[in-house]
Motif scaffolding. Structure first.
Motif, short mmCIF file in Angstrom:
data_model
loop_
_atom_site.label_atom_id
_atom_site.label_comp_id
_atom_site.label_asym_id
_atom_site.label_seq_id
_atom_site.Cartn_x
_atom_site.Cartn_y
_atom_site.Cartn_z
N ASN A 124 0.84 -1.21 0.00
CA ASN A 124 0.00 0.00 0.00
C ASN A 124 0.88 1.26 0.00
O ASN A 124 0.93 2.02 0.97
CB ASN A 124 -0.92 -0.01 1.21
N ALA A 181 -3.12 -1.89 -7.61
CA ALA A 181 -4.47 -1.34 -7.67
C ALA A 181 -4.63 -0.35 -8.81
O ALA A 181 -5.71 -0.22 -9.39
CB ALA A 181 -4.80 -0.65 -6.35
N TYR A 182 -3.53 0.33 -9.16
CA TYR A 182 -3.64 1.42 -10.13
C TYR A 182 -2.30 1.61 -10.83
O TYR A 182 -1.28 1.85 -10.19
CB TYR A 182 -4.03 2.70 -9.40
N LYS A 203 -5.01 10.62 -7.42
CA LYS A 203 -5.69 9.32 -7.25
C LYS A 203 -4.74 8.29 -6.64
O LYS A 203 -5.16 7.49 -5.79
CB LYS A 203 -6.20 8.82 -8.61
N ASN A 207 -5.62 6.42 -3.25
CA ASN A 207 -5.69 4.96 -3.14
C ASN A 207 -4.99 4.47 -1.88
O ASN A 207 -5.47 3.55 -1.20
CB ASN A 207 -5.03 4.31 -4.37
N GLN A 208 -3.84 5.07 -1.59
CA GLN A 208 -3.11 4.66 -0.39
C GLN A 208 -3.90 5.03 0.87
O GLN A 208 -3.98 4.24 1.82
CB GLN A 208 -1.73 5.33 -0.37
N GLU A 210 -6.99 5.09 1.14
CA GLU A 210 -8.13 4.18 1.23
C GLU A 210 -7.71 2.72 1.34
O GLU A 210 -8.56 1.83 1.32
CB GLU A 210 -9.02 4.39 0.00
N LYS A 212 -6.06 0.76 -0.78
CA LYS A 212 -6.31 -0.05 -1.96
C LYS A 212 -5.08 -0.80 -2.46
O LYS A 212 -5.21 -1.72 -3.25
CB LYS A 212 -6.88 0.82 -3.08
N GLY A 213 -3.90 -0.36 -2.04
CA GLY A 213 -2.70 -1.09 -2.45
C GLY A 213 -1.82 -0.32 -3.41
O GLY A 213 -1.99 0.89 -3.61
N SER A 215 0.04 1.63 -6.10
CA SER A 215 -0.35 2.51 -7.21
C SER A 215 0.89 3.14 -7.80
O SER A 215 1.77 3.59 -7.07
CB SER A 215 -1.30 3.61 -6.72
N ARG A 254 -8.13 -1.04 -10.54
CA ARG A 254 -8.88 -2.13 -9.91
C ARG A 254 -10.26 -1.69 -9.47
O ARG A 254 -11.22 -2.42 -9.60
CB ARG A 254 -8.10 -2.64 -8.69
N ASP A 255 -10.34 -0.45 -8.98
CA ASP A 255 -11.62 0.04 -8.45
C ASP A 255 -11.83 1.46 -8.95
O ASP A 255 -11.50 2.41 -8.26
CB ASP A 255 -11.59 0.01 -6.93
#
Length: 256
Positions: A124, A181-182, A203, A207-208, A210, A212-213, A215, A254-255
């Protein structure tokens, strides 16, 4: 310094240095895109309100003095080890926001293994990858991302893929993995693309936040000094040559 300039009565300052940037002057060459990209990172830190818990990992290369330019903590990693250092830091203190800032020599050559494995584990963290297709700091040698036929000081007749292989497309390679994730590729050669790169970097940091992993934002950039062209022609080199091999866009989201 800009902060000390008195604004005449009746005028309003609409453009200023991000709070996350120090007053230290850049050490980059004229026309180098590092300056724009570094500012976008600082703007993202400001906009997300994360400066107090952000730690950057500086590379070896033209961005080696990055810690001078930001008002947040920095760690200087050994050559290519930025993603490994970021991994350890983030795992030790998950509340930190950790990002690496690396060139193609650091991330795509000596640091390939660290980058691939951090991405595959879905760490992350946020990686900013500046791809200018040459080793800028050490004098313009061929990089893993040097274009076919591109002249450098170590390929004076142009890169011959029969003997040196093809340019690494790092983003395409990482996008195949399950972990990230991105993964996106951007550029900053004009205003529209600066705005798109700004959105992508924000973004990647969000992502970090949130959880999400991994990026990564790759930015295809110009190195006018080693291309031996003017800053204007550096931008043209990006649009007319580099982007043919490194097309822009999201490679994995990913999301969305």
């Amino acid at each position: 310094m800009l902060a000390d300039v008195k604004i005449p009565e009746g005028y309003v300052r609409v453009f200023k240095r991000p709070d996350s940037m120090s007053d230290a002057p850049y050490t980059y060459c004229p026309g180098c895109h590092h300056g724009v990209i570094g500012r976008l990172v600082a703007e993202a830190i400001d906009e997300l309100g994360i400066r107090g818990r952000t730690v950057g990992i500086a590379p070896v290369g033209c961005a080696v003095f990055l810690y001078r330019f930001y008002r947040c903590d920095f760690i200087q990693a050994a050559h290519g080890r930025a993603c490994a250092v970021a991994t350890g830091l983030k795992r030790a203190n998950p509340d930190l926001i950790v990002f690496t800032y690396q060139g193609d020599g650091d991330l795509a050559a000596i640091g390939t293994a660290e980058t691939v494995h951090a991405a595959n584990r879905g760490e992350n963290i946020t990686a900013i990858f500046v791809n200018n297709a040459v080793y800028g700091m050490t004098g313009g040698e061929m990089a893993p991302t040097t274009l076919p036929g591109q002249r450098t000081v170590t390929t004076p007749e142009g890169r011959d893929v029969r003997t040196t292989g093809y340019p690494f497309k790092i983003s395409e390679m990482l996008a195949q993995l399950d972990g990230p994730a991105y993964i996106t590729r951007q550029a900053v050669y004009d205003v529209r693309h600066v705005q798109m790169a700004r959105k992508a970097i924000r973004k990647a940091f969000r992502n970090q936040l949130e959880g999400k992993g991994f990026s990564m934002v790759e930015v295809v950039a110009a190195c006018p000094t080693n291309l031996k062209v003017s800053p204007v022609h550096g931008n043209k080199w990006v649009t007319e040559q580099a982007l043919r091999y490194f097309p822009l866009g999201d490679l994995k989201v990913r999301d969305p």
